[in-house]
Design an enzyme around this catalytic site. Structure first.
Site, PDB file in Angstrom:
ATOM      1  N   GLU A  17       1.983  34.646 -29.157  1.00 40.90           N
ATOM      2  CA  GLU A  17       1.155  34.737 -30.360  1.00 40.90           C
ATOM      3  C   GLU A  17       1.265  33.414 -31.093  1.00 40.90           C
ATOM      4  O   GLU A  17       2.178  32.630 -30.833  1.00 40.90           O
ATOM      5  CB  GLU A  17       1.621  35.897 -31.257  1.00 40.90           C
ATOM      6  CG  GLU A  17       3.073  35.824 -31.725  1.00 40.90           C
ATOM      7  CD  GLU A  17       3.300  34.940 -32.943  1.00 40.90           C
ATOM      8  OE1 GLU A  17       2.339  34.726 -33.721  1.00 40.90           O
ATOM      9  OE2 GLU A  17       4.431  34.440 -33.121  1.00 40.90           O
ATOM     10  N   SER A  77       7.898  34.155 -35.552  1.00 38.65           N
ATOM     11  CA  SER A  77       7.426  32.803 -35.848  1.00 38.65           C
ATOM     12  C   SER A  77       8.498  31.800 -35.434  1.00 38.65           C
ATOM     13  O   SER A  77       8.909  31.793 -34.277  1.00 38.65           O
ATOM     14  CB  SER A  77       7.064  32.698 -37.337  1.00 38.65           C
ATOM     15  OG  SER A  77       6.300  31.538 -37.584  1.00 38.65           O
ATOM     16  N   HIS A 111       1.132  36.940 -36.464  1.00 39.17           N
ATOM     17  CA  HIS A 111       0.996  36.556 -37.864  1.00 39.17           C
ATOM     18  C   HIS A 111      -0.162  37.253 -38.575  1.00 39.17           C
ATOM     19  O   HIS A 111      -0.405  36.981 -39.754  1.00 39.17           O
ATOM     20  CB  HIS A 111       0.783  35.044 -37.972  1.00 39.17           C
ATOM     21  CG  HIS A 111       2.000  34.224 -37.665  1.00 39.17           C
ATOM     22  ND1 HIS A 111       2.455  34.046 -36.383  1.00 39.17           N
ATOM     23  CD2 HIS A 111       2.842  33.525 -38.470  1.00 39.17           C
ATOM     24  CE1 HIS A 111       3.529  33.255 -36.409  1.00 39.17           C
ATOM     25  NE2 HIS A 111       3.785  32.929 -37.661  1.00 39.17           N
TER      26      HIS A 111
END
Length: 291
Positions: A195, A96, A262
């Site tokens: 992502e 992230s 995630h």
């Protein structure tokens, strides 16, 4: 050492991560300010940078595991002691917002890192298979092989072919935010992994278009598409439609549906090491980041 370079976390969330690490025979050490809070940041910039640099400089620390993402890593990457990183390379794990840190470590020290869950562990999102994947990536030199799920939200995103090159990238939002900074990697010959989470299709379109217009995607070897979680809105166009349109005409193999990101059952993958993307076998195989 467990560090919080981005957003704040809570001891009760990290307790499960400590339990897992201890069960693997590792000895987790908490950074001095791991539970600090400064608004939406895990402490001031100075404190977060100090924890990272202390971990990189300590010869007794063999790995750096981020507790979570959130926001804030980009604010401190210019303060990282890259000389210390180069003198004593360690495994660095996270994902992230930690993509910003991983990109900086690649630029400043050519450090291979690990894209995987943080220590603020949630069993409902990252069950036993996720834990096993992180364990293997942190402690073994075996290559990692991920198999795409055709039923995943990005499972239909595919351009046939086979590609090899270093695996680079991570969170799409952070990669796009790195354009124009010293940390934006040269992706020529690389397999790009992307992502994201909670980004509607038009924002994914905007980020990919930005990367295209900046020339960042020119010369790619291939694209590995991970999880795009909760990326729907009220329009009929899906995130898979956007990914197919904006990646499908690059002239390189593209494989979607990979369990990186995630979503539930997230698996761990090294970054900065040689990778092979094969759409025939629907696999991404990546060499270990462990030295």
């Amino acid at each position: 050492m467990l560090v919080s370079p981005s957003g704040p976390t809570r001891p009760e969330r990290v307790a499960r991560g400590i339990e897992l690490l201890t069960g693997w025979g590792l000895r987790p050490v908490l950074a001095p300010h791991v539970y600090a809070r400064h608004g939406y940041l895990a402490g001031t910039d100075d404190l977060r940078a100090a924890d990272l640099n202390a971990a990189f400089a300590d010869p007794g620390i063999r790995g750096v595991i981020c507790t979570r993402g959130g926001y804030g890593a980009q604010r401190i990457v210019d303060a990282i002691d890259m000389a210390a990183v180069r003198r004593d390379p360690k495994v660095v794990a996270g994902f992230s917002d930690i993509t910003a840190l991983q990109l900086a470590l690649w630029r400043g020290a050519r450090l291979a890192t690990v894209h995987g869950p943080g220590a603020a562990w949630l069993d409902e999102r990252t069950p036993l298979r996720s834990a096993e994947s992180l364990h293997a990536a942190l402690t073994t030199t075996a290559p990692v092989t991920l198999t795409a799920d055709p039923d995943a939200e990005t499972g239909t995103v595919r351009v046939p072919g086979r590609a090899t090159g270093p695996l680079l990238g991570g969170n799409l939002c952070l990669l796009a935010a790195t354009v124009g900074t010293p940390d934006m990697p040269d992706l020529t010959g690389a397999v790009l992994v992307v992502e994201d989470v909670q980004e509607p299709p038009y924002k994914v379109d905007r980020m990919l278009t930005h990367l295209r217009r900046a020339g960042a995607l020119t010369g790619l070897a291939g694209v590995a598409v991970g999880q795009f979680t909760h990326c729907a809105d009220g329009w009929a166009t899906t995130v898979a439609d956007v990914l197919t349109e904006r990646l499908g005409d690059l002239g390189v193999p593209v494989l979607g549906g990979l369990p990186v990101g995630h979503g539930t059952k997230q698996l761990t993958v090294p970054l900065g090491t040689p990778a092979t993307l094969d759409t025939t076998t629907a696999t991404l195989t990546v060499a270990s980041a462990v030295r």
